[in-house]
Write a protein that holds these residues in place. Structure first.
Motif, PDB file in Angstrom:
ATOM      1  N   ALA A  76       0.822  -1.212   0.000  1.00  0.00           N
ATOM      2  CA  ALA A  76       0.000   0.000   0.000  1.00  0.00           C
ATOM      3  C   ALA A  76       0.855   1.261   0.000  1.00  0.00           C
ATOM      4  O   ALA A  76       0.381   2.336  -0.404  1.00  0.00           O
ATOM      5  N   LEU A  77       2.103   1.188   0.456  1.00  0.00           N
ATOM      6  CA  LEU A  77       2.942   2.378   0.592  1.00  0.00           C
ATOM      7  C   LEU A  77       3.193   3.013  -0.774  1.00  0.00           C
ATOM      8  O   LEU A  77       3.618   2.351  -1.735  1.00  0.00           O
ATOM      9  N   GLY A  78       2.922   4.324  -0.896  1.00  0.00           N
ATOM     10  CA  GLY A  78       3.175   5.069  -2.122  1.00  0.00           C
ATOM     11  C   GLY A  78       2.104   4.914  -3.173  1.00  0.00           C
ATOM     12  O   GLY A  78       2.204   5.518  -4.246  1.00  0.00           O
ATOM     13  N   ARG A  79       1.048   4.104  -2.910  1.00  0.00           N
ATOM     14  CA  ARG A  79      -0.027   3.923  -3.898  1.00  0.00           C
ATOM     15  C   ARG A  79      -1.167   4.904  -3.602  1.00  0.00           C
ATOM     16  O   ARG A  79      -1.305   5.394  -2.472  1.00  0.00           O
ATOM     17  N   PRO A  80      -2.035   5.189  -4.579  1.00  0.00           N
ATOM     18  CA  PRO A  80      -3.188   6.065  -4.346  1.00  0.00           C
ATOM     19  C   PRO A  80      -4.081   5.480  -3.239  1.00  0.00           C
ATOM     20  O   PRO A  80      -4.359   4.275  -3.227  1.00  0.00           O
ATOM     21  N   PHE A  81      -4.530   6.342  -2.355  1.00  0.00           N
ATOM     22  CA  PHE A  81      -5.287   5.935  -1.184  1.00  0.00           C
ATOM     23  C   PHE A  81      -6.553   5.158  -1.559  1.00  0.00           C
ATOM     24  O   PHE A  81      -6.828   4.084  -1.009  1.00  0.00           O
ATOM     25  N   LEU A  82      -7.357   5.677  -2.492  1.00  0.00           N
ATOM     26  CA  LEU A  82      -8.606   5.015  -2.864  1.00  0.00           C
ATOM     27  C   LEU A  82      -8.364   3.725  -3.627  1.00  0.00           C
ATOM     28  O   LEU A  82      -9.215   2.835  -3.650  1.00  0.00           O
ATOM     29  N   GLU A  83      -7.214   3.579  -4.259  1.00  0.00           N
ATOM     30  CA  GLU A  83      -6.870   2.326  -4.939  1.00  0.00           C
ATOM     31  C   GLU A  83      -6.527   1.251  -3.909  1.00  0.00           C
ATOM     32  O   GLU A  83      -6.880   0.079  -4.072  1.00  0.00           O
ATOM     33  N   VAL A  84      -5.845   1.647  -2.835  1.00  0.00           N
ATOM     34  CA  VAL A  84      -5.517   0.689  -1.767  1.00  0.00           C
ATOM     35  C   VAL A  84      -6.796   0.129  -1.163  1.00  0.00           C
ATOM     36  O   VAL A  84      -6.935  -1.068  -0.923  1.00  0.00           O
ATOM     37  N   TRP A  85      -7.779   1.011  -0.906  1.00  0.00           N
ATOM     38  CA  TRP A  85      -9.039   0.583  -0.279  1.00  0.00           C
ATOM     39  C   TRP A  85     -10.139   0.522  -1.336  1.00  0.00           C
ATOM     40  O   TRP A  85     -11.203   1.116  -1.192  1.00  0.00           O
ATOM     41  N   SER A  86      -9.896  -0.224  -2.408  1.00  0.00           N
ATOM     42  CA  SER A  86     -10.843  -0.264  -3.519  1.00  0.00           C
ATOM     43  C   SER A  86     -12.186  -0.853  -3.099  1.00  0.00           C
ATOM     44  O   SER A  86     -13.233  -0.448  -3.625  1.00  0.00           O
ATOM     45  N   GLU A  87     -12.198  -1.819  -2.172  1.00  0.00           N
ATOM     46  CA  GLU A  87     -13.456  -2.472  -1.797  1.00  0.00           C
ATOM     47  C   GLU A  87     -14.381  -1.536  -1.009  1.00  0.00           C
ATOM     48  O   GLU A  87     -15.593  -1.775  -0.930  1.00  0.00           O
ATOM     49  N   ILE A  88     -13.832  -0.470  -0.415  1.00  0.00           N
ATOM     50  CA  ILE A  88     -14.675   0.498   0.314  1.00  0.00           C
ATOM     51  C   ILE A  88     -14.575   1.877  -0.345  1.00  0.00           C
ATOM     52  O   ILE A  88     -14.827   2.896   0.310  1.00  0.00           O
ATOM     53  N   ARG A  89     -14.211   1.880  -1.609  1.00  0.00           N
ATOM     54  CA  ARG A  89     -14.016   3.154  -2.333  1.00  0.00           C
ATOM     55  C   ARG A  89     -15.284   4.013  -2.296  1.00  0.00           C
ATOM     56  O   ARG A  89     -15.221   5.224  -2.049  1.00  0.00           O
ATOM     57  N   ASP A  90     -16.455   3.374  -2.503  1.00  0.00           N
ATOM     58  CA  ASP A  90     -17.700   4.137  -2.529  1.00  0.00           C
ATOM     59  C   ASP A  90     -18.000   4.757  -1.171  1.00  0.00           C
ATOM     60  O   ASP A  90     -18.650   5.811  -1.094  1.00  0.00           O
ATOM     61  N   ASP A  91     -17.583   4.100  -0.076  1.00  0.00           N
ATOM     62  CA  ASP A  91     -17.794   4.662   1.260  1.00  0.00           C
ATOM     63  C   ASP A  91     -16.850   5.833   1.517  1.00  0.00           C
ATOM     64  O   ASP A  91     -17.208   6.778   2.239  1.00  0.00           O
ATOM     65  N   LEU A  92     -15.631   5.769   0.963  1.00  0.00           N
ATOM     66  CA  LEU A  92     -14.614   6.766   1.282  1.00  0.00           C
ATOM     67  C   LEU A  92     -14.681   8.017   0.410  1.00  0.00           C
ATOM     68  O   LEU A  92     -14.272   9.101   0.837  1.00  0.00           O
ATOM     69  N   ILE A  93     -15.168   7.883  -0.829  1.00  0.00           N
ATOM     70  CA  ILE A  93     -15.132   9.023  -1.766  1.00  0.00           C
ATOM     71  C   ILE A  93     -15.821  10.261  -1.192  1.00  0.00           C
ATOM     72  O   ILE A  93     -15.247  11.360  -1.222  1.00  0.00           O
ATOM     73  N   PRO A  94     -17.049  10.171  -0.602  1.00  0.00           N
ATOM     74  CA  PRO A  94     -17.670  11.403  -0.062  1.00  0.00           C
ATOM     75  C   PRO A  94     -16.836  12.022   1.062  1.00  0.00           C
ATOM     76  O   PRO A  94     -16.764  13.250   1.171  1.00  0.00           O
ATOM     77  N   ILE A  95     -16.198  11.184   1.884  1.00  0.00           N
ATOM     78  CA  ILE A  95     -15.414  11.701   3.006  1.00  0.00           C
ATOM     79  C   ILE A  95     -14.156  12.387   2.487  1.00  0.00           C
ATOM     80  O   ILE A  95     -13.793  13.495   2.905  1.00  0.00           O
ATOM     81  N   VAL A  96     -13.460  11.739   1.526  1.00  0.00           N
ATOM     82  CA  VAL A  96     -12.229  12.311   0.970  1.00  0.00           C
ATOM     83  C   VAL A  96     -12.538  13.599   0.213  1.00  0.00           C
ATOM     84  O   VAL A  96     -11.806  14.598   0.335  1.00  0.00           O
ATOM     85  N   ASP A  97     -13.648  13.589  -0.549  1.00  0.00           N
ATOM     86  CA  ASP A  97     -14.022  14.800  -1.296  1.00  0.00           C
ATOM     87  C   ASP A  97     -14.278  15.964  -0.350  1.00  0.00           C
ATOM     88  O   ASP A  97     -13.896  17.116  -0.624  1.00  0.00           O
ATOM     89  N   GLN A  98     -14.935  15.699   0.787  1.00  0.00           N
ATOM     90  CA  GLN A  98     -15.193  16.778   1.750  1.00  0.00           C
ATOM     91  C   GLN A  98     -13.895  17.321   2.320  1.00  0.00           C
ATOM     92  O   GLN A  98     -13.722  18.540   2.471  1.00  0.00           O
ATOM     93  N   ALA A  99     -12.956  16.411   2.657  1.00  0.00           N
ATOM     94  CA  ALA A  99     -11.672  16.866   3.199  1.00  0.00           C
ATOM     95  C   ALA A  99     -10.898  17.682   2.157  1.00  0.00           C
ATOM     96  O   ALA A  99     -10.298  18.713   2.474  1.00  0.00           O
ATOM     97  N   TYR A 100     -10.890  17.236   0.892  1.00  0.00           N
ATOM     98  CA  TYR A 100     -10.167  17.958  -0.152  1.00  0.00           C
ATOM     99  C   TYR A 100     -10.857  19.271  -0.532  1.00  0.00           C
ATOM    100  O   TYR A 100     -10.272  20.110  -1.212  1.00  0.00           O
ATOM    101  N   SER A 101     -12.126  19.436  -0.059  1.00  0.00           N
ATOM    102  CA  SER A 101     -12.785  20.727  -0.284  1.00  0.00           C
ATOM    103  C   SER A 101     -12.441  21.723   0.811  1.00  0.00           C
ATOM    104  O   SER A 101     -12.897  22.868   0.783  1.00  0.00           O
TER     105      SER A 101
END
Length: 951
Positions: A76-101
């Motif tokens: 997982a080191l050095g890889r894109p965060f959402l690619e590492v957690w691909s199985e929960i990508r749909d759960d994480l995208i709204p949270i990551v988008d809010q943080a990046y906003s």
């Protein structure tokens, strides 16, 4: 090697050796300062942390987060965060988008279905996502500190399931169950069987005496009292109880039950567990069984032409009937205790026939007995009979019954058969049981009066044949009953039992249990069947009702449980809101008074300055400062009550501290009060804040004075105390060594209700305007925060004693330092620079202006991220002054640690409104780090800054 990559365990090594050129981050030497700072922070932390950086959200993490990744690490080191957690990508995208906003995200519990060990698993996390904002307000990445709480959530879920399962088990138990609490035996729980048996009364939260006044005088109240007082359980066997069944009136029950004491961890009885069942029907059945056994005994004793006797498992004769006396010639006293072999011919004995018969009966349940036997006079006869085993309640064979008939005179066999059948019919008709007699040759059935009562037919109405009898059996049971009858007639068995439904005269069906015996002639042909029937209708009806109750039990339990939970939630919410209202109301009252003094003084200063009357300004300045100091004292007391004040504990000799306060106490309480001190010799030292203890003692003495308006005696006493487990639990302490400091008076005393509320904030018995009601609550909070406790002992008109218990310190007390006059704050040397980080603009402005007046260069920052930009610059920094609680995801301690990673010798002064122990490592700070509690005097701040810089 870059300093921010030093240490960090396994991940530190991986980060240093990783090829970052392929990730888009480039060489670590060229990383932006915020990224370097954050990487240094996560490598130095034991909490799971990670950073996702750049548009690709490249993942960097520490050893603790590697455990969360499991098999995903180290790939997982050095890889894109959402690619590492691909199985929960749909759960994480709204949270990551809010943080990046640019908006931080915090969650106390989120459920995620992760695949990190080769299979999907339910996980739970608490975390915060903090956006990292760089130049131009752009978000370059996010920082996360998280904790996995999966085991905690699953454990809570299992405990709740176990509690519900136990409650369902109790509720569904066939016997009655109740749980009683306290010496008054208050109902906490009663299951459906209990409620049904005892009349479905309203007994929740009532005592047994309140719910069942009709039990008075029957001894049950006294039994419960005795079990609660002695701790010894009571077992009842068919005890009679008379209960008022409302419309039905008093009803008599016979109960089997157990009263078992329920004890706490200390062995003290706290309640009683009641379990049992209604033995009324069993008692009636036993009485019927005894009557039936007595009838059988009379019948057996009346049979003279059959030898009926019993033997034990060793073939020893243990019972001898008159029929056996008549056939064999021995009296009971002569033969009982003899081995049964005496009844057999020598030839039978040599062949082991007696033992073989018992062996056959044990294996098959019955053995035919057709042997030549010997009379007492030595003549032989041919006996025809059977051997059957006898069983106890558990099915174990306890002996055998042997029935034999003398067939020497075969010509009399038919006469004996007819005589026996006639006697059996006459005996059966004389009983109250429903008896039927079927003459197989004539195909005719006769019955006694009990059968007519059971089915409604009389001899005048019908003379049934066997065909009529079978035709009136319920169609669903008819084939089975006909098959059983035929098996008996064909000789497969001599007994028969069956349950079936028979038509009554009104067309309805009665449930009956039928058992019978077949009589055969000398050729073994069945000639007659005689049997008895028992009415099962009521039992069947009860079984149907029980089945319906069981089918609806879970629904009724769920509904009742939901009602109880809703009521309990409403009660807890009301209690919580009442407590919050009392606290906030008292706090608002006192602070409004103080704020009025401060704001009013400031307004008057403004008016006088505008009028040019500056001579009055100093008076209003003094008034505002006095009100501000009282406000600080009020918050200090609130923090003490909440156990959140900043303490400065040190080893203290309490005897010396009291001695140094005696003059102050005497002046405070006045001449009408006599002060006595009783100091224990060899008193242990205690690790406490001396100034807080002095404040507590003074408050206690003032309370004692107010309780003696006409004068009296105040006694201050110290003592060494060793508390065992029981004594410590009574005072809310851990077992061990303590010192006690008790302040007593002989004043008005306190009632039990007042003692129960004495430590509540803003509770006071004094008139309005006299006292805040925070004195005892502050003392209680101080003692608890110091590892001790407080207890009150009082009687009305006898006086009060308040004892403060403080833990023993294994070491010598420190000598008190001599007070010296405060010198003017020294000025800064040329170029000395201080970084001030505080999210409160007023505090930040005041600290900066004090520093400027003293000659320091003051640099202000609103949060940790802005402060770290200054730390990572080339500016000179001599001291970092930071608040502990900061916005933006980085608290003051984390900022200090990050700053120390870049500037190892940087001095740090934490300023805080209360002691954030978790952040400040429970007082264990690194060298060069110090704490100053808000509010503070300006000269104290200036002196502390100078001391830290000079060190």
């Amino acid at each position: 090697m870059q300093s921010f990559l030093e240490g960090g365990g396994q991940l530190g090594l991986l980060l240093r050796n990783f090829d970052w050129e392929e990730t888009g981050l480039g060489s670590p030497a060229d990383w932006p300062t915020p990224l370097k700072t954050l990487v240094g922070v996560i490598l130095g932390s034991n909490q799971p942390m990670f950073v996702a950086w750049g548009s690709d959200q490249v993942l960097l993490y520490n050893d603790a987060y590697a455990t969360v990744l499991a098999n995903k690490h180290p790939h997982a080191l050095g890889r894109p965060f959402l690619e590492v957690w691909s199985e929960i990508r749909d759960d994480l995208i709204p949270i990551v988008d809010q943080a990046y906003s640019g908006l931080p995200v915090q969650m106390d519990d989120i459920m995620l279905m992760m695949n990190r060990r080769g299979y999907l698993e339910e996980t739970h996390f608490a975390f915060s996502y903090t956006p990292i904002i760089v130049k131009n307000g752009l978000v370059e990445g996010l920082f996360c500190a998280c904790n996995e709480i999966t085991e905690q959530v699953l454990a809570d879920r299992r405990r709740e399931a176990d509690s519900q399962r136990q409650r369902r088990m109790f509720e569904q138990a066939p016997g009655f169950i109740a749980i009683l609490q306290g010496p008054d035996h208050i109902f906490e729980f009663a299951n459906a069987t209990y409620r049904r048996l005892f009349g479905n009364r309203e007994f929740v939260c009532k005592s047994v005496r309140e719910a069942y006044p009709d039990l008075s005088g029957q001894g049950f109240f006294e039994l419960l009292d005795r079990v609660y007082q002695t701790g010894e359980r009571f077992v009842a066997d068919q005890i009679k109880v008379v209960l008022d069944q409302q419309d039905a009136g008093p009803r008599e029950h016979f109960l089997d039950f157990i009263y078992a004491p329920v004890c706490d961890d200390a062995g003290q009885v706290t309640g009683i567990f009641v379990e049992g069942h209604d033995a009324t029907e069993a008692r009636s059945a036993q009485a019927e069984l005894r009557k039936s056994e007595e009838r059988s005994r009379r019948i057996i004793e009346g049979v003279k032409d059959h030898s009926i006797f019993t033997v034990d498992v060793d073939n020893t004769i243990i019972d001898w009937t008159p029929g056996a006396e008549a056939i064999f010639g021995w009296q009971a006293g002569e033969i009982e205790g003899q081995v049964v072999d005496i009844l057999y011919t020598p030839e039978d004995q040599e062949q082991g026939i007696p033992a073989l018969e018992l062996q056959t009966a044990r294996a098959k349940g019955c053995a035919n007995d057709e042997r030549w036997h010997v009379r007492r006079d030595g003549t032989r006869f041919f006996a025809n009979g059977s051997v059957r085993p006898l069983h106890d309640a558990d099915g174990k064979i306890t002996g055998f019954i042997k029935i034999a008939r003398d067939e020497t005179e075969r010509r009399a066999a038919d006469a004996i058969l007819r005589e026996t059948e006639q006697r059996y019919r006459l005996a059966a008709k004389a009983t109250n049981d429903a008896i039927w007699d079927w003459d197989l040759g004539a195909n005719r059935v006769e019955w006694n009066e009990a059968v007519s009562v059971l089915f409604g037919y009389t001899a005048e109405q019908v003379t049934p044949t066997a065909d009529w009898w079978v035709a009136n059996i319920h169609p669903d049971d008819r084939v089975r009953v006909e098959r059983d009858i035929q098996q008996v007639i064909d000789g497969d068995r001599d007994q028969w039992t069956a349950e079936y439904r028979f038509r009554r005269s009104d067309g309805t069906f009665a449930d009956v249990f039928d058992r019978g015996h077949v009589f055969r002639d000398q050729n073994g042909e069945a000639v007659r069947m005689i049997g008895a029937m028992f009415d099962l209708t009521e039992r069947k009806r009860a079984e149907d009702e029980l089945r319906v109750l069981n089918e609806t039990l879970e629904t009724r339990v769920s509904e009742r449980t939901a009602e109880l939970v809703a009521a309990q939630d409403a009660l807890r919410q009301a209690q919580k809101m009442d407590a919050v209202g009392q606290l906030t109301g008292g706090l608002a009252h006192d602070f409004n008074n103080l704020l009025t003094g401060i704001s009013g003084s400031l307004e008057m200063m403004q008016i006088r300055i505008a009028q040019g009357r500056t001579s009055d300004v100093e008076r209003y300045v003094g008034a505002a400062q006095g009100a501000a100091k009282r406000a600080a004292a009020l918050t200090h007391r609130l923090l003490a009550f909440a156990r959140r004040q900043t303490l400065a504990p040190k080893p203290t000799n309490v005897n010396d501290l009291i001695s140094g306060m005696e003059d102050l106490i005497r002046r405070t309480v006045g001449p009408a009060i006599e002060l006595e001190t009783v100091n224990a010799a060899g008193l242990w030292s205690s690790l406490i804040d001396p100034s807080q203890l002095e404040n507590a003692i003074l408050n206690l003495c003032i309370n004692a004075r107010d309780a003696m308006p006409k004068g009296g005696i105040i006694t201050i006493e110290t003592c060494n105390r060793w508390m065992d487990k029981h004594t410590a639990e009574q005072r809310g302490l851990e077992p061990g060594h303590y010192i006690s400091l008790c302040v007593s008076d002989n004043g008005t005393g306190m009632s039990a209700d007042v003692i129960a509320k004495a430590f509540d904030p803003f509770f006071t018995t004094k008139p309005i305007g006299e006292g805040t009601g925070l004195g005892l609550s502050m003392i209680y909070g101080f003692a608890k925060q110091s590892g001790g406790s407080v207890s009150i002992y009082s009687e009305i008109d006898q006086g009060t004693m308040v004892c403060v218990y403080l833990p023993r310190h294994l070491g010598d007390a420190e000598a008190e330092a001599m007070e010296t006059d405060v010198e003017p704050a020294p000025r800064a040397e040329v170029g000395e620079t201080v970084l001030v980080i505080d999210d409160e603009p007023t505090v930040r402005m005041l600290v900066a202006e004090v520093l400027t007046d003293l000659g320091y260069t003051a640099i202000e920052a609103v949060d940790g991220a802005a402060g770290l930009k200054v730390v990572n610059s080339d500016l000179r920094l001599d001291l970092l002054v930071t608040d502990v609680g900061l916005p933006g995801g980085l608290n003051g301690r984390q900022v200090a640690d990050a700053a120390r990673a870049v500037r190892p010798d940087l001095k740090v002064l934490f300023i805080t409104g209360y002691a954030e122990n978790a952040v400040l490592s429970h007082g264990h700070l690194d060298p060069g780090m110090h704490v100053l509690t808000k509010p503070f005097a300006i000269d104290v701040l200036a002196t502390r800054i100078r001391e830290l810089i000079e060190r």
